[in-house]
Design an enzyme around this catalytic site. Structure first.
Site, short mmCIF file in Angstrom:
data_model
loop_
_atom_site.label_atom_id
_atom_site.label_comp_id
_atom_site.label_asym_id
_atom_site.label_seq_id
_atom_site.Cartn_x
_atom_site.Cartn_y
_atom_site.Cartn_z
N HIS A 117 0.84 -1.21 0.00
CA HIS A 117 0.00 0.00 0.00
C HIS A 117 0.87 1.26 0.00
O HIS A 117 0.67 2.17 -0.82
CB HIS A 117 -0.91 -0.03 1.23
CG HIS A 117 -1.77 1.17 1.41
ND1 HIS A 117 -3.12 1.17 1.16
CD2 HIS A 117 -1.48 2.43 1.83
CE1 HIS A 117 -3.62 2.37 1.41
NE2 HIS A 117 -2.64 3.15 1.82
N GLU A 118 1.85 1.30 0.90
CA GLU A 118 2.71 2.47 1.01
C GLU A 118 3.64 2.61 -0.19
O GLU A 118 3.96 3.72 -0.62
CB GLU A 118 3.52 2.41 2.31
CG GLU A 118 2.69 2.52 3.57
CD GLU A 118 1.87 3.80 3.61
OE1 GLU A 118 2.35 4.84 3.11
OE2 GLU A 118 0.74 3.78 4.13
N HIS A 132 1.96 4.60 -2.85
CA HIS A 132 2.13 6.05 -2.67
C HIS A 132 3.52 6.50 -3.13
O HIS A 132 3.67 7.47 -3.87
CB HIS A 132 1.97 6.43 -1.19
CG HIS A 132 0.60 6.24 -0.64
ND1 HIS A 132 -0.52 6.76 -1.24
CD2 HIS A 132 0.17 5.60 0.49
CE1 HIS A 132 -1.59 6.45 -0.51
NE2 HIS A 132 -1.20 5.75 0.54
#
Length: 376
Positions: free
Chosen positions: A78-79, A82
């Site tokens: 998920h990170e 980003h």
């Protein structure tokens, strides 16, 4: 040269245990991650024993620990979503940390466009949704529920929950950043978007507390776990929203203030001038040192010049010059927010301000800008 050991000491000093680099970004594991994983194992192991009663207690704990690792890897993915989008848009990422309540990608500079803000924010939930779909398909392929099915199904559910929660419209969640980007695009002011998203963070925190209290009043089976998790998460949301508001105030140019009010006069001196004379002539002004060929040698660093003058007052002032880099040059017609963003993202104590023809018009000192933002 930076050795592996020195990198680990430097990066891990205040962020956690360095694990590895992903796309050149240091990945750290905060101490609180172990607490969260221990709680997951304690809650997950009883589910394993109910789904697969034939498994031993040790096997149940191992499967629960595997789920904690899967969840950690999901948050990491998920990170990374980003971080990779930020890098693609030219925004460097300092590091990526996994901690008790998830993870955080530390982007060095704030996006300067609402579209970039929205793309970076949406990338994480998009990865989580994709992972939820992949694991859901994997669970559907297993004909009969067993321990492995539970592991895959729970991972799918966890990724879906991470995506849904992060899309709630309040800072510091991804949904809050998307909301800020939308309001920013509509109004043309990032600060207005931040205020709206901070208010959304307050609503999210209040909803979490209300859900926790409702669980207590209704006597639900998970009421105490829900109460603890919701209170910690609500605190995290409120603290993050407050931090975002503080950061916004520090990067928003005060209304009514012009760059000319902060710029100090600039003086041009020959680079071979004695350093003691350059210090005397500066008298609170910025000093551009120019070589005989007309090329600027740099800006006089007052602290360095004072140290040099103390031991060699007739040394050339160029020896106390800081080179003028493109990122330390400001146009006198740049917007205030652009000036703040440049100063906060560039390591320098003094910035040369030039007019539209490239001639020195003054010097902006970091301390003067900071004082103006603090007064606001």
């Amino acid at each position: 040269m930076v050795t592996k050991e020195s990198w680990r000491r430097q990066v891990g000093r205040d962020g956690g245990l360095p694990l590895f680099r992903a796309a050149g970004i240091p990945v750290l594991l905060a101490p609180s991650w172990w607490l969260g994983s221990a709680a997951i194992v304690a809650l997950y192991a009883p589910l394993v024993s109910r789904i697969a009663p034939g498994l031993s207690g040790v096997a149940g704990v191992l499967l629960a620990a595997t789920f904690a690792v899967f969840l950690g890897l999901s948050v990491l993915a998920h990170e990374l979503g980003h971080s990779l989008v930020a890098l693609r848009l030219g925004l460097p990422v300092r590091r990526l940390r996994l901690f008790l309540l998830g993870g955080v990608s530390e982007v060095v500079r704030a996006p300067t466009r609402p579209g970039h803000e929205g793309l970076i924010a949406a990338a994480g939930p998009a990865v989580s949704i994709a992972l939820a779909g992949v694991f859901a398909l994997g669970a559907m392929a297993i004909p009969r529920p067993d321990a492995v099915w539970l592991l895959i199904a729970q991972t799918a559910f966890a990724n879906a929950a991470v995506a849904v929660f992060n899309l709630l419209p309040g800072l510091p969640l991804d949904g809050g950043r998307i909301l800020r980007a939308g309001v920013w695009a509509a109004t043309g002011r990032r600060a207005t978007g931040t205020k709206a998203a901070v208010a959304g963070g307050g609503v999210v925190a209040a909803a979490l507390v209300a859900w926790a209290v409702w669980g207590l009043l209704a006597g639900t089976e998970d009421r105490w776990v829900r109460f603890g998790v919701c209170l910690v998460t609500a605190w995290f949301v409120l603290a993050g929203a407050r931090g975002e508001m503080t950061a916004e105030r520090r990067r928003t140019w005060p209304e009514g203030l012009t760059l000319g009010e902060l710029v100090r006069p600039v003086l041009q001196l020959p680079a071979e001038s004695p350093v003691s004379g350059a210090l005397t002539a500066s008298a609170g002004r910025g000093v551009v040192l120019v070589r005989a060929d007309g090329v600027a040698a740099g800006l006089l660093d007052r602290d360095l010049a004072q140290r040099l003058a103390a031991i060699s007052p007739h040394a050339p002032a160029e020896q106390a010059a800081v080179p003028i880099r493109p990122e330390t040059v400001l146009l006198e017609n740049e917007s205030g927010d652009e000036v703040v963003d440049r100063v906060q993202s560039t390591a320098a104590w003094e910035y040369l301000v030039v007019d539209l023809e490239g001639r020195p018009a003054g010097v902006l000192r970091r301390e003067d800008l900071k004082a103006a933002l603090d007064r606001r």
